[in-house]
Design a protein around this motif. Sequence first.
Motif, short mmCIF file in Angstrom:
data_model
loop_
_atom_site.label_atom_id
_atom_site.label_comp_id
_atom_site.label_asym_id
_atom_site.label_seq_id
_atom_site.Cartn_x
_atom_site.Cartn_y
_atom_site.Cartn_z
N LYS A 64 0.77 -1.03 -0.15
CA LYS A 64 0.41 0.53 -0.40
C LYS A 64 1.00 1.12 -0.31
O LYS A 64 1.75 1.43 0.47
CB LYS A 64 -0.95 -0.22 1.49
N GLY A 65 0.89 2.26 -0.91
CA GLY A 65 1.43 3.10 -0.65
C GLY A 65 2.20 3.63 -2.33
O GLY A 65 3.33 4.32 -1.95
N PRO A 117 1.90 6.55 -5.09
CA PRO A 117 2.21 7.93 -4.80
C PRO A 117 3.14 8.00 -4.69
O PRO A 117 4.49 9.00 -4.90
CB PRO A 117 0.98 7.90 -3.19
N ILE A 137 -0.52 12.33 0.95
CA ILE A 137 -1.84 11.33 0.02
C ILE A 137 -0.32 10.41 0.24
O ILE A 137 -1.62 9.15 0.69
CB ILE A 137 -1.97 11.49 -1.47
N THR A 138 0.61 9.74 0.79
CA THR A 138 0.92 8.52 0.49
C THR A 138 0.19 7.50 2.25
O THR A 138 0.17 6.73 2.52
CB THR A 138 2.37 8.67 0.39
N ARG A 147 -1.23 8.21 4.59
CA ARG A 147 -3.29 7.99 4.14
C ARG A 147 -3.77 7.01 3.34
O ARG A 147 -4.12 6.12 3.61
CB ARG A 147 -3.73 9.44 3.48
N SER A 148 -2.96 6.74 2.67
CA SER A 148 -3.13 5.35 1.72
C SER A 148 -2.87 4.35 1.61
O SER A 148 -3.09 3.06 1.67
CB SER A 148 -2.35 5.81 -0.21
N THR A 199 -5.04 3.92 5.15
CA THR A 199 -6.92 3.59 4.70
C THR A 199 -7.29 2.24 4.47
O THR A 199 -6.63 1.56 4.33
CB THR A 199 -7.35 4.50 3.25
N LEU A 244 -7.21 0.79 -2.80
CA LEU A 244 -7.66 1.59 -3.40
C LEU A 244 -6.76 1.37 -5.12
O LEU A 244 -5.81 0.14 -5.16
CB LEU A 244 -6.74 2.89 -3.43
N TYR A 281 -4.89 0.81 -8.40
CA TYR A 281 -3.65 1.00 -8.94
C TYR A 281 -4.25 2.12 -10.19
O TYR A 281 -3.09 3.30 -10.49
CB TYR A 281 -3.07 -0.15 -9.83
N SER A 299 -9.36 7.28 -5.88
CA SER A 299 -8.39 7.05 -5.07
C SER A 299 -8.63 8.52 -4.09
O SER A 299 -8.33 8.48 -2.87
CB SER A 299 -6.85 6.68 -4.96
N LEU A 334 -9.51 9.54 0.18
CA LEU A 334 -8.32 10.12 0.71
C LEU A 334 -8.41 11.53 1.53
O LEU A 334 -7.82 11.88 2.45
CB LEU A 334 -6.76 9.50 0.17
#
Length: 325
Positions: A78-79, A82, A138-139, A141-142, A145, A149, A151, A157, A161
């Motif tokens: 995840k992340g 971003p 954003i990173t 929170r991604s 979360t 989300l 890709y 997304s 977020l």
Amino acid sequence: MALSITTLLLFSLFLAIFLLVTVPLTGALVRLRANYNPKGLQLDPEDGVQPHTGPVITSFFVMLSRVRQLEGWSGLMKGMMPTLLSNAILSLFSAIFLDASLSSPSNQGVYNSPTSRMWGTLLYSIFLMFVSLPAIIITYRSITTPYRLPYIGPFHSLRVLLTPTELRKPWILYLTPGLLATELLHISYVVIALRALRHMLLPSLSQADDSPLQDLSPRSLIVYLAISLFSTAILCPLEVISTRLAVQRNHESAESNSVVQEEVGDADDLPEYSPAEDVIGMRNDKDPYLGLVDCAKRIIDEEGWGTLYRGWWLTMMFGVFGAFA
């Protein structure tokens, strides 16, 4: 600087290895520092009291194992999108406008600039911090979360977020209480204090070229490494506070109605990684941190001093490696 095919291939290879190694580790560290674990009872919306039921996790490797167990390998990554986009954009920007080398790992990162002068590095770092601050939010929170989300589908997304206020006024991300001040303090300490100290104690390491080290005093090296280790006491709390502030959403502005909390419905059609159990506990947005000092005080009062030093050994390790960057 001309961007040759060989340079782009080396850059792509380095970036791929960088993502595969750092994304899972960064994800575990962000979750560990964002995990809200109060010591006592908390107020509910009706001013009653209720015990906190979130997971109690204070170890990096326990968090890494928990993410793997509850969210699987995809959860560990995840992340990634971003992180990929922000690193590619910043690296290309540095290569095109600042003549940095794409294929050199030493030119990657906020604190590494094409110039070796302290003030040039500071200005470069602050500029890149302003450019990358929304990407950091954003990173983080991604990573935290619970939703899967897509890709491919950045706008969907972002609606998950970011709050409606943040989508309408993207600049409000820079006004996230205390976040900008925390990042500036972190950068200033690393660049001004530690780099100036390295320039005085270890001038050979501050050379811009790749000439062999000369007159490297073991005593000066030990002193500088010791100071870098003790700097963990300052840098780690700033990193924990920065994580907490970055994942905290900005809702309606104070002049409109600070009581109203916006509900985002764009996540309703997205599956969750772990519907039965949350990986981490998050602090309620209805009682937000009001700034750097308020965040530090509340963390100490609600969770204890140890929370400010989650992942301290990683901060210390990066500080030691940074002595030779």
